[in-house]
Design a protein around this motif. Sequence first.
Motif, PDB file in Angstrom:
ATOM      1  N   HIS A   1      41.461  88.872  23.975  1.00 33.03           N
ATOM      2  CA  HIS A   1      41.320  89.378  22.548  1.00 33.03           C
ATOM      3  C   HIS A   1      40.912  90.938  22.902  1.00 33.03           C
ATOM      4  N   ARG A   2      41.115  91.462  21.439  1.00 35.02           N
ATOM      5  CA  ARG A   2      40.883  92.736  21.439  1.00 35.02           C
ATOM      6  C   ARG A   2      40.059  93.224  20.477  1.00 35.02           C
ATOM      7  N   CYS A   3      40.282  92.432  19.017  1.00 37.42           N
ATOM      8  CA  CYS A   3      39.727  92.912  17.726  1.00 37.42           C
ATOM      9  C   CYS A   3      38.380  92.461  17.805  1.00 37.42           C
ATOM     10  N   LEU A   4      37.510  93.140  16.710  1.00 36.15           N
ATOM     11  CA  LEU A   4      36.088  93.166  16.489  1.00 36.15           C
ATOM     12  C   LEU A   4      35.736  91.690  16.303  1.00 36.15           C
TER      13      LEU A   4
ATOM     14  N   MET B   1      37.530  88.677  16.866  1.00 37.50           N
ATOM     15  CA  MET B   1      37.420  87.973  17.964  1.00 37.50           C
ATOM     16  C   MET B   1      36.136  88.022  18.883  1.00 37.50           C
ATOM     17  N   LYS B   2      35.837  89.354  19.018  1.00 37.18           N
ATOM     18  CA  LYS B   2      34.651  89.424  20.064  1.00 37.18           C
ATOM     19  C   LYS B   2      33.351  88.915  19.241  1.00 37.18           C
ATOM     20  N   GLN B   3      33.180  88.703  18.022  1.00 37.50           N
ATOM     21  CA  GLN B   3      32.229  88.046  17.169  1.00 37.50           C
ATOM     22  C   GLN B   3      32.165  86.573  17.344  1.00 37.50           C
ATOM     23  N   VAL B   4      33.524  86.174  17.396  1.00 30.61           N
ATOM     24  CA  VAL B   4      33.751  84.716  17.387  1.00 30.61           C
ATOM     25  C   VAL B   4      33.311  84.107  19.097  1.00 30.61           C
ATOM     26  N   ILE B   5      33.728  84.923  19.884  1.00 30.91           N
ATOM     27  CA  ILE B   5      33.560  84.894  21.268  1.00 30.91           C
ATOM     28  C   ILE B   5      31.872  84.921  21.580  1.00 30.91           C
ATOM     29  N   ALA B   6      31.325  85.696  20.679  1.00 28.69           N
ATOM     30  CA  ALA B   6      29.823  85.832  21.221  1.00 28.69           C
ATOM     31  C   ALA B   6      29.105  84.679  20.507  1.00 28.69           C
ATOM     32  N   GLN B   7      29.605  84.034  19.488  1.00 32.37           N
ATOM     33  CA  GLN B   7      28.988  82.882  18.802  1.00 32.37           C
ATOM     34  C   GLN B   7      29.303  81.697  19.752  1.00 32.37           C
ATOM     35  N   ALA B   8      30.609  81.617  20.343  1.00 28.59           N
ATOM     36  CA  ALA B   8      30.737  80.565  21.308  1.00 28.59           C
ATOM     37  C   ALA B   8      29.599  80.493  22.630  1.00 28.59           C
ATOM     38  N   ARG B   9      29.457  81.893  23.176  1.00 29.81           N
ATOM     39  CA  ARG B   9      28.661  82.027  24.218  1.00 29.81           C
ATOM     40  C   ARG B   9      27.213  81.720  23.995  1.00 29.81           C
TER      41      ARG B   9
END
Length: 208
Positions: A183-186, A188-196
């Motif tokens: 991923h690269r965009c903001l 997706m970063k937020q989605v992955i942070a939620q998943a973590r």
Amino acid sequence: MNKTVLLAWIGNTDLRASRNELPNGVGPLASAVGARQFSIIHLLTNQNKKESTDFVKWLKHYTEAPVTLWHKKLSGPTHFGGIYEAVCEVIDSILEEKKSPRFTFHLSPGTPAMAAVWIILAKTSCPAELIESSLEDGVKTVSIPFELAADYTPARTIENSAELMRLSQGLPPEAPEFHAIVHRCLAMKQVIAQARRIAPEDVPLLIQ
């Protein structure tokens, strides 16, 4: 009675307020010390020394509390390691002089990185009230909806900005599975942070 100690960085908005460059308001720091009573005020700055000194003189029109100015040279206003080290040095000096002070950290002045370090300290090694200032809501206590375990507390010499960002967001340690998500965009970063955040729990989750 324990002393109430305010700690904050001097931000650009505060300096502009002291120069009468704000159309409305007096800046985060003057708002805070005008609305609440503090026994002692400690201000950190990486700004121009004369401007910072002039700001403290101006701020004293809004509070009777003694103000101590700490000049701290940073490699950059977003460098987590330098900010963390500077803040810890000031807190250590205060604790040497005062017995069990009640700390208040002001999140509004300065950069987001500076605010993140205040949050990390308040949630780990130095419990404190967190406050913020705004024109809309005035001065209010900030509720942070997560806790940091003691073993997440970074060492004083930490230089890993990514690790400090993880701590400030309340994320668990990085799992290798997340490295496989390209991923690269903001967004997706937020989605992955939620998943973590939810990954350690044994519950089903759908992120859309």
